[in-house]
Design a protein around this motif. Structure first.
Motif, mmCIF file in Angstrom:
data_model
loop_
_atom_site.group_PDB
_atom_site.id
_atom_site.type_symbol
_atom_site.label_atom_id
_atom_site.label_comp_id
_atom_site.label_asym_id
_atom_site.label_seq_id
_atom_site.Cartn_x
_atom_site.Cartn_y
_atom_site.Cartn_z
ATOM 1 N N LEU A 53 0.825 -1.208 0.000
ATOM 2 C CA LEU A 53 0.000 0.000 0.000
ATOM 3 C C LEU A 53 0.862 1.262 0.000
ATOM 4 N N ALA A 54 2.031 1.173 0.624
ATOM 5 C CA ALA A 54 2.927 2.325 0.730
ATOM 6 C C ALA A 54 3.684 2.589 -0.563
ATOM 7 N N ASN A 55 3.565 1.701 -1.541
ATOM 8 C CA ASN A 55 4.280 1.853 -2.812
ATOM 9 C C ASN A 55 3.990 3.172 -3.519
ATOM 10 N N ARG A 56 2.840 3.749 -3.272
ATOM 11 C CA ARG A 56 2.503 5.000 -3.956
ATOM 12 C C ARG A 56 3.138 6.228 -3.303
ATOM 13 N N TYR A 57 3.863 6.024 -2.233
ATOM 14 C CA TYR A 57 4.577 7.096 -1.534
ATOM 15 C C TYR A 57 6.066 6.981 -1.837
ATOM 16 N N ASP A 58 6.787 8.066 -1.594
ATOM 17 C CA ASP A 58 8.236 8.031 -1.792
ATOM 18 C C ASP A 58 8.950 7.332 -0.642
ATOM 19 N N TYR A 59 8.436 7.491 0.571
ATOM 20 C CA TYR A 59 9.076 6.931 1.763
ATOM 21 C C TYR A 59 8.022 6.396 2.708
ATOM 22 N N ALA A 60 8.397 5.343 3.444
ATOM 23 C CA ALA A 60 7.518 4.764 4.456
ATOM 24 C C ALA A 60 8.272 4.665 5.773
ATOM 25 N N VAL A 61 7.636 5.122 6.826
ATOM 26 C CA VAL A 61 8.163 4.979 8.176
ATOM 27 C C VAL A 61 7.342 3.866 8.823
ATOM 28 N N VAL A 62 7.997 2.748 9.149
ATOM 29 C CA VAL A 62 7.307 1.588 9.712
ATOM 30 C C VAL A 62 7.547 1.581 11.216
ATOM 31 N N MET A 63 6.465 1.421 11.967
ATOM 32 C CA MET A 63 6.577 1.471 13.418
ATOM 33 C C MET A 63 5.566 0.528 14.072
ATOM 34 N N SER A 64 5.811 0.236 15.328
ATOM 35 C CA SER A 64 4.887 -0.605 16.086
ATOM 36 C C SER A 64 3.807 0.282 16.712
ATOM 37 N N PRO A 65 2.687 -0.305 17.133
ATOM 38 C CA PRO A 65 1.608 0.514 17.682
ATOM 39 C C PRO A 65 1.941 1.163 19.021
ATOM 40 N N GLY A 66 2.922 0.653 19.730
ATOM 41 C CA GLY A 66 3.281 1.226 21.023
ATOM 42 C C GLY A 66 4.324 2.321 20.947
ATOM 43 N N THR A 67 4.683 2.736 19.734
ATOM 44 C CA THR A 67 5.703 3.761 19.566
ATOM 45 C C THR A 67 5.167 5.118 19.993
ATOM 46 N N GLU A 68 5.910 5.776 20.865
ATOM 47 C CA GLU A 68 5.556 7.125 21.276
ATOM 48 C C GLU A 68 6.554 8.089 20.652
ATOM 49 N N ILE A 69 6.054 9.174 20.111
ATOM 50 C CA ILE A 69 6.922 10.195 19.527
ATOM 51 C C ILE A 69 7.229 11.192 20.633
ATOM 52 N N ILE A 70 8.383 10.993 21.254
ATOM 53 C CA ILE A 70 8.745 11.752 22.452
ATOM 54 C C ILE A 70 9.226 13.164 22.130
ATOM 55 N N ASN A 71 9.980 13.319 21.048
ATOM 56 C CA ASN A 71 10.582 14.614 20.752
ATOM 57 C C ASN A 71 9.706 15.536 19.915
ATOM 58 N N GLY A 72 8.449 15.177 19.750
ATOM 59 C CA GLY A 72 7.497 16.036 19.056
ATOM 60 C C GLY A 72 7.962 16.481 17.687
ATOM 61 N N VAL A 73 8.029 17.774 17.495
ATOM 62 C CA VAL A 73 8.382 18.363 16.203
ATOM 63 C C VAL A 73 9.764 17.907 15.745
ATOM 64 N N ALA A 74 10.695 17.713 16.664
ATOM 65 C CA ALA A 74 12.059 17.304 16.304
ATOM 66 C C ALA A 74 12.061 15.964 15.572
ATOM 67 N N PHE A 75 11.190 15.060 15.946
ATOM 68 C CA PHE A 75 11.100 13.761 15.281
ATOM 69 C C PHE A 75 10.725 13.945 13.812
ATOM 70 N N PHE A 76 9.709 14.737 13.568
ATOM 71 C CA PHE A 76 9.253 14.952 12.201
ATOM 72 C C PHE A 76 10.280 15.737 11.383
ATOM 73 N N GLU A 77 10.963 16.669 12.021
ATOM 74 C CA GLU A 77 12.038 17.400 11.334
ATOM 75 C C GLU A 77 13.170 16.450 10.956
ATOM 76 N N ALA A 78 13.485 15.504 11.840
ATOM 77 C CA ALA A 78 14.542 14.526 11.550
ATOM 78 C C ALA A 78 14.153 13.643 10.368
ATOM 79 N N ILE A 79 12.893 13.245 10.302
ATOM 80 C CA ILE A 79 12.419 12.441 9.161
ATOM 81 C C ILE A 79 12.543 13.247 7.872
ATOM 82 N N GLU A 80 12.128 14.504 7.901
ATOM 83 C CA GLU A 80 12.201 15.363 6.709
ATOM 84 C C GLU A 80 13.647 15.568 6.258
ATOM 85 N N GLU A 81 14.580 15.657 7.180
ATOM 86 C CA GLU A 81 15.998 15.794 6.835
ATOM 87 C C GLU A 81 16.551 14.480 6.291
ATOM 88 N N LEU A 82 16.145 13.365 6.892
ATOM 89 C CA LEU A 82 16.636 12.059 6.465
ATOM 90 C C LEU A 82 16.287 11.781 5.010
#
Length: 102
Positions: A53-82
């Protein structure tokens, strides 16, 4: 660049109803957080199907349901930089022997 977040839902495999309820709450909060940032989220119990299903996107971030995004905006900024880099796969490798943490 289109990024999608894929959550592999394995909650049914947990033996404790309390843990299932807690992980479900964390997952719902995480999904809401991701969507608030403007990303799409795919949820399923089969990794292969999620990645198809993710094939139509350029990138996929795969995670488990218990994952907490602790660093808030910094996490998403890191993904955008990566995704500006040339890579095939990137990840956070868990050391399951360290302090019996996992």
């Amino acid at each position: 660049m289109a990024i999608v977040f894929c959550i592999v839902n394995d909650i049914d495999s947990y033996s404790s109803e309390d843990i299932k309820r807690t992980i479900t709450n964390i997952a719902n909060f995480t999904i809401a957080n991701i969507k608030t940032k403007g990303y799409e989220v795919l949820v399923g119990n089969n990794e292969d199907e999620l990645l198809q299903l993710a094939n139509r996107y350029d990138y996929a971030v795969v995670m488990s349901p218990g994952t907490e995004i602790i660093n808030g905006v910094a996490f998403f900024e890191a993904i955008e930089e990566l995704v500006k880099r040339d890579f095939f796969i990137a990840g956070h490798v868990l050391d399951r022997t360290m302090h019996n943490a996992y």
